[in-house]
Design a protein around this motif. Structure first.
Motif, short mmCIF file in Angstrom:
data_model
loop_
_atom_site.label_atom_id
_atom_site.label_comp_id
_atom_site.label_asym_id
_atom_site.label_seq_id
_atom_site.Cartn_x
_atom_site.Cartn_y
_atom_site.Cartn_z
N GLY A 167 2.94 1.99 -0.62
CA GLY A 167 2.18 1.49 0.73
C GLY A 167 2.35 0.27 0.59
N TYR A 168 2.13 -0.43 -0.88
CA TYR A 168 2.78 -2.03 -0.62
C TYR A 168 4.04 -2.49 0.02
N TYR A 169 5.28 -1.51 -0.28
CA TYR A 169 6.37 -2.05 0.11
C TYR A 169 6.62 -1.86 1.58
N TRP A 170 5.68 -0.17 1.51
CA TRP A 170 5.82 -0.15 3.41
C TRP A 170 5.29 -1.71 4.40
N THR A 171 4.13 -2.24 3.84
CA THR A 171 3.68 -2.72 4.32
C THR A 171 4.33 -4.35 4.60
N LEU A 172 5.25 -5.17 3.62
CA LEU A 172 6.41 -5.41 3.47
C LEU A 172 7.18 -5.24 4.72
N ALA A 173 7.66 -4.21 4.06
CA ALA A 173 8.92 -3.95 5.18
C ALA A 173 8.67 -3.63 6.54
N GLY A 174 7.16 -3.66 6.91
CA GLY A 174 6.79 -3.10 8.28
C GLY A 174 6.82 -4.54 8.83
N MET A 175 6.17 -5.31 7.85
CA MET A 175 5.84 -7.15 8.55
C MET A 175 6.93 -7.53 8.65
N ALA A 176 7.96 -7.23 8.00
CA ALA A 176 9.19 -7.68 8.02
C ALA A 176 10.23 -7.32 9.55
N ILE A 177 10.32 -6.33 9.29
CA ILE A 177 10.50 -5.63 10.47
C ILE A 177 10.06 -6.37 12.30
N LEU A 178 9.13 -5.92 11.61
CA LEU A 178 8.14 -6.59 12.28
C LEU A 178 8.53 -8.35 13.09
N ALA A 179 8.46 -8.88 12.45
CA ALA A 179 9.01 -10.45 12.10
C ALA A 179 10.01 -10.48 12.79
N LEU A 180 11.30 -9.79 12.41
CA LEU A 180 12.46 -10.13 12.91
C LEU A 180 12.48 -9.49 14.07
N ALA A 181 12.13 -8.20 14.93
CA ALA A 181 11.96 -7.85 15.87
C ALA A 181 11.83 -8.91 17.22
#
Length: 321
Positions: A296-310
């Motif tokens: 869950g920790y990694y999925w959350t960081l990845a989702g936050m990174a994708i959102l910021a990049l988008a």
């Protein structure tokens, strides 16, 4: 103290002394030049009374501060001029007021200077010069007054050019403060020169009748007018250019602030949803299924990174940065 210079046409020499040399009326080609700059008010009043000067003209001549003026009565003409008494335009030290009261044979001269460190003085009487008509002395002083502005205005053109380059490359509040001081000085110059320009403009009016018109030829009167008209035009031009520098500096500063604010806004926009996610998962509820996921920790960081990049990609597409 009154300084007196009396021209004796028989010996073709000047006598230099005080009021004791004065003997009225003057005879023949005698000419009289009187310096009242250091005379007391009582001495000036007594002398004006001897020449039967009109009370209104005498009152204006005696005043320490008076706008430029031209007036005639009883064969005498009063001309009040203002010369620039500073060595440059960085500060306004005040003006030198030159009061001339003259007839065909007599010139009463008074120059009042502001208190300042810079020793400024208009040309004084030269005992070695040959005798000349009174009108030539008056013309000499008119040219001296205009020259007190002209040389400094010409020198200021180069200074303004350098100042303009400095403002464009390294503008700061200190230079901005100097511009505002310059503008204040030129505003005062504009007022003084406008008075003097209008004074000579009135003489060019074909319908006006003035004693000075009988002393000077029309071409000389037009020359006086054009001198002060050019000085006034230069002063107004420099004032406008300084105003353009102020506007340019303010526009540049405003643009820079807007660019910084745009960057801060984009950063804030990116971090607002990320902060929301962090805040949501930071709540202390027992029944939060995602908390028990091993990844869950990694999925959350990845989702936050994708959102910021988008979001950053969207800003780039819209050309916001």
């Amino acid at each position: 103290m009154i300084v007196l210079h009396l021209y004796n046409p028989e010996t073709e020499t000047w006598q230099n002394g005080d009021i004791k040399l004065l003997s009225l009326p003057l005879h023949g080609d005698q000419r009289l030049w009187l310096n009242l700059s250091n005379a007391s008010a009582d001495e000036q009043q007594q002398l004006l009374a001897k020449f039967n000067i009109h009370p209104e003209i005498a009152e204006d001549f005696l005043r320490e501060r008076h706008p430029p003026k031209l007036e005639s009565s009883n064969g005498f003409t009063l001309m009040i001029l203002r010369a620039y008494a500073g060595k440059d335009f960085k500060d306004y030290p005040g003006h030198a007021q030159l009061s001339l009261l003259f007839s065909n044979q007599v010139l009463l001269y008074k120059c009042q200077l502001p208190e300042q460190d810079y020793a400024y003085a208009l040309p004084t009487f030269d005992l070695q010069q040959p005798a000349m008509p009174i009108k030539d002395w008056v013309k000499h002083y008119i040219h001296a007054v205009s020259a007190s502005y002209l040389e400094k205005l010409i020198n200021f053109e180069d200074e303004l050019s350098e100042f303009e380059d400095a403002m464009l490359n390294h503008g700061d509040d200190q230079k901005m403060a100097q511009i505002m001081r310059y503008r204040s000085v030129f505003r005062k110059l504009d007022r003084n020169l406008a008075y003097q320009k209008e004074m000579f403009a009135d003489l060019l009016d074909l319908e006006s009748e003035h004693l000075l018109k009988s002393l000077f030829q029309p071409v000389e009167l037009r020359d006086f007018y054009e001198k002060f008209e050019r000085l006034l035009s230069m002063t107004q031009m420099y004032y406008d250019q300084l105003g353009d520098l102020v506007s340019g500096y303010m526009s540049t500063s405003s643009h820079q602030i807007n660019e910084r604010m745009k960057l801060l806004t984009m950063v804030s926009t990116v971090f607002i949803p990320l902060t929301f996610i962090v805040g949501m998962y930071g709540m202390n509820f027992d029944n939060m299924p995602e908390l028990h996921l091993e990844t869950g920790y990694y999925w959350t960081l990845a989702g936050m990174a994708i959102l910021a990049l988008a979001m950053l990609l969207g800003f780039k597409i819209k050309r916001w940065w």
